[in-house]
Design an enzyme around this catalytic site. Sequence first.
Site, PDB file in Angstrom:
ATOM      1  N   SER A 176       2.786  -1.999  10.400  1.00  0.00           N
ATOM      2  CA  SER A 176       4.231  -2.116  10.611  1.00  0.00           C
ATOM      3  C   SER A 176       4.797  -3.506  10.293  1.00  0.00           C
ATOM      4  CB  SER A 176       4.599  -1.681  12.032  1.00  0.00           C
ATOM      5  OG  SER A 176       4.223  -0.336  12.242  1.00  0.00           O
TER       6      SER A 176
ATOM      7  N   LYS B 143       0.137   4.210  -0.470  1.00  0.00           N
ATOM      8  CA  LYS B 143      -0.543   5.418   0.021  1.00  0.00           C
ATOM      9  C   LYS B 143      -0.228   6.594  -0.927  1.00  0.00           C
ATOM     10  CE  LYS B 143      -0.389   3.457   4.598  1.00  0.00           C
ATOM     11  NZ  LYS B 143      -0.436   3.650   6.045  1.00  0.00           N
TER      12      LYS B 143
ATOM     13  N   GLU C  67      -7.265   5.132   7.265  1.00  0.00           N
ATOM     14  CA  GLU C  67      -7.035   6.541   6.912  1.00  0.00           C
ATOM     15  C   GLU C  67      -8.231   7.108   6.154  1.00  0.00           C
ATOM     16  OE1 GLU C  67      -3.265   5.762   5.034  1.00  0.00           O
ATOM     17  OE2 GLU C  67      -2.456   5.241   6.995  1.00  0.00           O
TER      18      GLU C  67
ATOM     19  N   GLY D 143       1.954   2.471  10.757  1.00  0.00           N
ATOM     20  CA  GLY D 143       2.943   3.540  10.613  1.00  0.00           C
ATOM     21  C   GLY D 143       3.599   3.951  11.919  1.00  0.00           C
TER      22      GLY D 143
ATOM     23  N   GLU E  29      -6.094  -4.465  10.299  1.00  0.00           N
ATOM     24  CA  GLU E  29      -5.028  -3.498  10.573  1.00  0.00           C
ATOM     25  C   GLU E  29      -5.343  -2.726  11.849  1.00  0.00           C
ATOM     26  OE1 GLU E  29      -2.872  -2.488   6.609  1.00  0.00           O
ATOM     27  OE2 GLU E  29      -4.483  -1.074   6.935  1.00  0.00           O
TER      28      GLU E  29
ATOM     29  N   HIS F 237      -9.713   1.533   4.270  1.00  0.00           N
ATOM     30  CA  HIS F 237      -8.491   1.722   5.052  1.00  0.00           C
ATOM     31  C   HIS F 237      -8.792   2.701   6.194  1.00  0.00           C
ATOM     32  CE1 HIS F 237      -4.475   2.873   6.227  1.00  0.00           C
ATOM     33  NE2 HIS F 237      -4.054   1.761   5.637  1.00  0.00           N
TER      34      HIS F 237
ATOM     35  N   ASN G 201       0.874  -1.174   0.000  1.00  0.00           N
ATOM     36  CA  ASN G 201       0.000   0.000   0.000  1.00  0.00           C
ATOM     37  C   ASN G 201       0.912   1.225   0.000  1.00  0.00           C
ATOM     38  OD1 ASN G 201      -1.852   2.005   0.425  1.00  0.00           O
ATOM     39  ND2 ASN G 201      -2.389   1.396   2.516  1.00  0.00           N
TER      40      ASN G 201
HETATM   41  P1  PGA Z   1       2.373   0.443   7.707  1.00  0.00           P
HETATM   42  O1  PGA Z   1       0.949   0.687   7.019  1.00  0.00           O
HETATM   43  O2  PGA Z   1       2.894  -0.865   7.179  1.00  0.00           O
HETATM   44  O3  PGA Z   1       3.204   1.606   7.327  1.00  0.00           O
HETATM   45  O4  PGA Z   1       2.113   0.354   9.192  1.00  0.00           O
HETATM   46  C1  PGA Z   1       0.074  -0.371   6.788  1.00  0.00           C
HETATM   47  C2  PGA Z   1      -1.173   0.142   6.133  1.00  0.00           C
HETATM   48  O5  PGA Z   1      -1.644   1.225   6.528  1.00  0.00           O
HETATM   49  O6  PGA Z   1      -1.727  -0.495   5.221  1.00  0.00           O
END
Ligand code: PGA
Length: 253
Positions: free
Chosen positions: A215, A11, A99, A175, A169, A97, A9
């Site tokens: 992560s 983003k 976000e 993140g 998630e 997601h 992903n």
């Molecule tokens: P990350 O993000 O691996 O940077 O924690 C995962 C995601 O949001 O899909």
Amino acid sequence: MRKQIAAANWKMNLSQSEADSLLNELFQTAFHLAAHQEAIFAVPSIYIHQTKAKLAGKQNMYVAAQNCHQKNNGAFTGEIAAPMFASVGVKHIVLGHSERREYFTESDALLAEKVNAVLAIDSTPIFCCGEPLDIREAGNQNIFVEAQLKNSLFHLSAEQIVKVVIAYEPIWAIGTGKTATSEQAQEIHAYIRSVFASKYGQSIADQISILYGGSVKAANAKELFSQPDVDGGLVGGASLIASEFTAIINALQ
Ligand code: PGA
């Protein structure tokens, strides 16, 4: 055998040339994915074309979208509809997601409509769920995630639900560098599978791939993916580093 998936992903990251360099570096490795293994790249929509070109001829590797609109067309300036993605060969779309839920106020009901839009074009929704930190600290993660699944997916038939990929998630792990332990991941993935089993039966639930996100990196992918109910990962930060994502693809079971 259910699918094991390493999904990147990206983003809202990378310029066009950075995206190109990342894929070039990644494909210095020749991947040997088994029939049940897939690598998926959810890239900013503007890079779908170039990513698809790089993936041409590569076995079990697909470009994906990070979101779509719930309607098929119309006066929605700036949005992209599921059939548009289908028309350029995109077969996977990430939905819900955290976000998008947080910054674009996407609700469970809206996501149910988006899931329908993606299934209607015979593509795969990669449906994200997961709890914030306060819910985890109160020990209410199972009920929280169960409600997300019920509200957005339980209207689907058994035939449809097996086409959905779930990405669990936990928001507190996205993140942040803070990963759920493999035990925590396994525990809630098994719970998620049991939620589907109670609605659709065990054999249907056993066909649904449940990815872990938050992560994931080269150093923890193997252990996470070795859990019986963890069928791969949805990877943000580490998918932007070729050596990291290479190791994550190679960690698929
Ligand atoms: P990350 O993000 O691996 O940077 O924690 C995962 C995601 O949001 O899909």
